[in-house]
Design a protein around this motif. Structure first.
Motif, mmCIF file in Angstrom:
data_model
loop_
_atom_site.group_PDB
_atom_site.id
_atom_site.type_symbol
_atom_site.label_atom_id
_atom_site.label_comp_id
_atom_site.label_asym_id
_atom_site.label_seq_id
_atom_site.Cartn_x
_atom_site.Cartn_y
_atom_site.Cartn_z
ATOM 1 N N GLN A 1 0.194 -1.316 -0.345
ATOM 2 C CA GLN A 1 0.242 -0.006 -0.356
ATOM 3 C C GLN A 1 1.104 0.930 0.125
ATOM 4 O OE1 GLN A 1 -2.578 -0.825 3.399
ATOM 5 N NE2 GLN A 1 -4.223 -0.564 2.365
ATOM 6 N N HIS A 2 1.956 1.059 0.501
ATOM 7 C CA HIS A 2 3.538 1.827 0.269
ATOM 8 C C HIS A 2 4.231 1.756 -0.539
ATOM 9 C CE1 HIS A 2 0.945 3.256 4.326
ATOM 10 N NE2 HIS A 2 1.231 2.023 4.410
ATOM 11 N N MET A 3 4.307 0.899 -1.016
ATOM 12 C CA MET A 3 5.024 1.117 -2.331
ATOM 13 C C MET A 3 4.553 0.753 -3.884
ATOM 14 S SD MET A 3 7.855 -2.401 -0.961
ATOM 15 C CE MET A 3 7.966 -1.277 0.115
ATOM 16 N N SER A 4 5.646 0.638 -5.531
ATOM 17 C CA SER A 4 5.093 -0.150 -6.084
ATOM 18 C C SER A 4 4.924 -1.290 -6.242
ATOM 19 C CB SER A 4 5.468 0.413 -6.870
ATOM 20 O OG SER A 4 6.726 0.162 -7.191
ATOM 21 N N ALA A 5 4.746 -2.795 -6.661
ATOM 22 C CA ALA A 5 5.575 -4.071 -6.932
ATOM 23 C C ALA A 5 6.445 -3.914 -7.312
ATOM 24 C CB ALA A 5 4.343 -4.803 -8.075
ATOM 25 N N ALA A 6 7.410 -3.045 -8.286
ATOM 26 C CA ALA A 6 8.469 -3.412 -8.728
ATOM 27 C C ALA A 6 9.315 -2.985 -7.995
ATOM 28 C CB ALA A 6 8.382 -2.088 -9.658
ATOM 29 N N ARG A 7 9.331 -1.746 -6.583
ATOM 30 C CA ARG A 7 9.817 -1.642 -5.698
ATOM 31 C C ARG A 7 9.990 -3.113 -4.502
ATOM 32 N NH1 ARG A 7 13.817 1.486 -3.207
ATOM 33 N NH2 ARG A 7 13.401 2.088 -0.892
ATOM 34 N N SER A 8 9.182 -4.111 -4.518
ATOM 35 C CA SER A 8 9.310 -4.761 -3.513
ATOM 36 C C SER A 8 9.846 -6.113 -4.135
ATOM 37 C CB SER A 8 7.881 -6.017 -3.356
ATOM 38 O OG SER A 8 7.180 -5.868 -5.170
ATOM 39 N N LEU A 9 10.985 -6.090 -5.557
ATOM 40 C CA LEU A 9 11.547 -6.950 -5.915
ATOM 41 C C LEU A 9 12.755 -5.935 -4.796
ATOM 42 C CD1 LEU A 9 10.843 -6.184 -9.964
ATOM 43 C CD2 LEU A 9 10.644 -8.009 -8.384
ATOM 44 N N VAL A 10 13.575 -4.711 -4.862
ATOM 45 C CA VAL A 10 14.364 -5.096 -4.150
ATOM 46 C C VAL A 10 14.904 -5.765 -2.784
ATOM 47 C CG1 VAL A 10 15.842 -3.289 -2.592
ATOM 48 C CG2 VAL A 10 13.779 -2.419 -4.585
ATOM 49 N N PHE A 11 13.511 -5.954 -2.244
ATOM 50 C CA PHE A 11 13.812 -6.778 -1.243
ATOM 51 C C PHE A 11 13.603 -8.608 -1.560
ATOM 52 C CE2 PHE A 11 11.703 -2.772 -0.035
ATOM 53 C CZ PHE A 11 12.742 -2.659 1.081
ATOM 54 N N LEU A 12 12.838 -9.076 -2.615
ATOM 55 C CA LEU A 12 12.769 -10.315 -2.831
ATOM 56 C C LEU A 12 13.759 -10.581 -2.830
ATOM 57 C CD1 LEU A 12 9.289 -10.498 -5.058
ATOM 58 C CD2 LEU A 12 9.582 -10.914 -2.469
ATOM 59 N N GLY A 13 14.534 -9.251 -3.751
ATOM 60 C CA GLY A 13 16.209 -10.066 -4.376
ATOM 61 C C GLY A 13 16.756 -10.138 -2.529
ATOM 62 N N THR A 14 16.711 -10.019 -1.449
ATOM 63 C CA THR A 14 17.362 -10.320 -0.115
ATOM 64 C C THR A 14 17.191 -11.823 0.236
ATOM 65 O OG1 THR A 14 15.882 -8.835 1.339
ATOM 66 C CG2 THR A 14 17.865 -7.608 0.105
ATOM 67 N N LEU A 15 15.901 -12.016 0.199
ATOM 68 C CA LEU A 15 15.660 -12.786 0.786
ATOM 69 C C LEU A 15 16.086 -14.469 0.329
ATOM 70 C CD1 LEU A 15 13.010 -14.183 1.904
ATOM 71 C CD2 LEU A 15 11.322 -14.875 -0.485
ATOM 72 N N PRO A 16 17.119 -14.885 -0.765
ATOM 73 C CA PRO A 16 17.889 -15.870 -0.674
ATOM 74 C C PRO A 16 18.936 -15.953 0.067
ATOM 75 C CG PRO A 16 17.445 -15.014 -2.771
ATOM 76 C CD PRO A 16 16.577 -13.766 -2.281
#
Length: 293
Positions: free
Chosen positions: A96-111
């Motif tokens: 609700q506070h960011m775009s779906a593209a921005r969430s890629l920043v954090f998905l990149g740290t999940l591994p």
């Protein structure tokens, strides 16, 4: 390397199952973004869990699965808090506070999060060079996402950081338990354990007008409940258990790019040359991580 010996065929099966899991997860963030555009994030979280609960209960009843013991229950509760409630809820609120593209920043740290908890909870011991390629792969994904001019806020970023920590813990804990209980049982019991919390929230946050819910939102909820919350986890936990949590966990680096490819085919979105080269770099990092894990 893991504390137990993993055969080459077992490792290959683990990477195949892990890849299928990542493919099924790939639309999670875009689908969640679509859903929260017209629905409360808490409602989105509980609906996806309830849809998955129907599948989980059916599986447990059909196969007459035994109730897990006390030690197994403790691990399942961690999976439930992290994967069924924590990550879906925190990421939905964050979107609700960011775009779906921005969430890629954090998905990149999940591994990396998964690999760290693989050491802490799974007692795995990857070689030092593994961490080099794991960091490089995450940096490529994060760097690519940051260059997309996506918007966010401090609140959204902090929520996603918390979501990634909980998700990494849930992945490692679930994979460890899958070795003795099986991926289908792990995610099924984790979902069932969450229902006493989910059901009251469903009634409390039910929209005042169902007519306002778009077809796209309903479709997103169905996908999140069946694929992202249930089926994807069966393959993912099986893959982590077979091939090693830290090693197979690096496949998550490909998830953002799979999502972009899906968007290109289904939504006719543009795929840049830059994305192709970054994806090639990520693939090389994943391959190197596999070799040195």
């Amino acid at each position: 390397m893991n504390t137990t010996t993993i055969s080459s065929s077992q490792a290959s099966n683990g990477w195949l199952n892990g890849l299928i899991g990542v493919l099924l997860f790939s639309g999670s963030m875009p689908a969640t973004k679509v859903a929260v555009l017209s629905l409360d994030p808490i409602f989105v979280t509980v609906v996806r869990a309830l849809i998955a609960a129907i599948l989980a209960a059916s599986f447990l009843i059909i196969y007459k699965v035994k109730i897990p013991n006390k030690i197994q229950t403790q691990s399942i509760l961690i999976v439930s808090v992290g994967a069924v409630i924590g990550f879906p809820l925190l990421s939905a609120i964050a979107l609700q506070h960011m775009s779906a593209a921005r969430s890629l920043v954090f998905l990149g740290t999940l591994p990396l999060s998964t690999a760290i908890f693989a050491v802490i909870r799974g007692k795995e011991k990857p070689k030092p060079v593994f961490w080099l390629f794991a960091l490089l792969g995450s940096s490529l994904v994060v760097g690519f996402a940051l260059m997309q001019n996506s918007q966010s806020s401090l609140e959204g970023d902090l929520l996603m950081i918390a979501a990634i920590i909980l998700c990494g813990l849930a992945y490692a804990e679930g994979a460890k338990l899958t070795k003795t209980l099986g991926g289908s049982q792990v995610i099924s019991w984790a979902i069932i354990f969450a229902t006493p919390i989910v059901i009251p929230l469903f009634y409390f946050y039910f929209p005042s007008s169902v007519e306002t819910i778009t077809i796209d939102a309903w479709t997103s909820l169905f996908y999140l409940g069946t694929m992202s919350m249930f089926t994807g986890f069966i393959f993912w936990y099986r893959g982590l258990a077979q091939g090693g949590i830290a090693s197979v966990g690096q496949l998550q680096l490909l998830q953002p790019f799979f999502g972009l490819v899906l968007a290109a085919f289904l939504l006719n979105e543009y795929v840049s040359t830059q994305m192709v080269f970054v994806t090639m770099g990520v693939v090389l990092c994943v391959a190197a991580s596999k070799k040195f894990a």
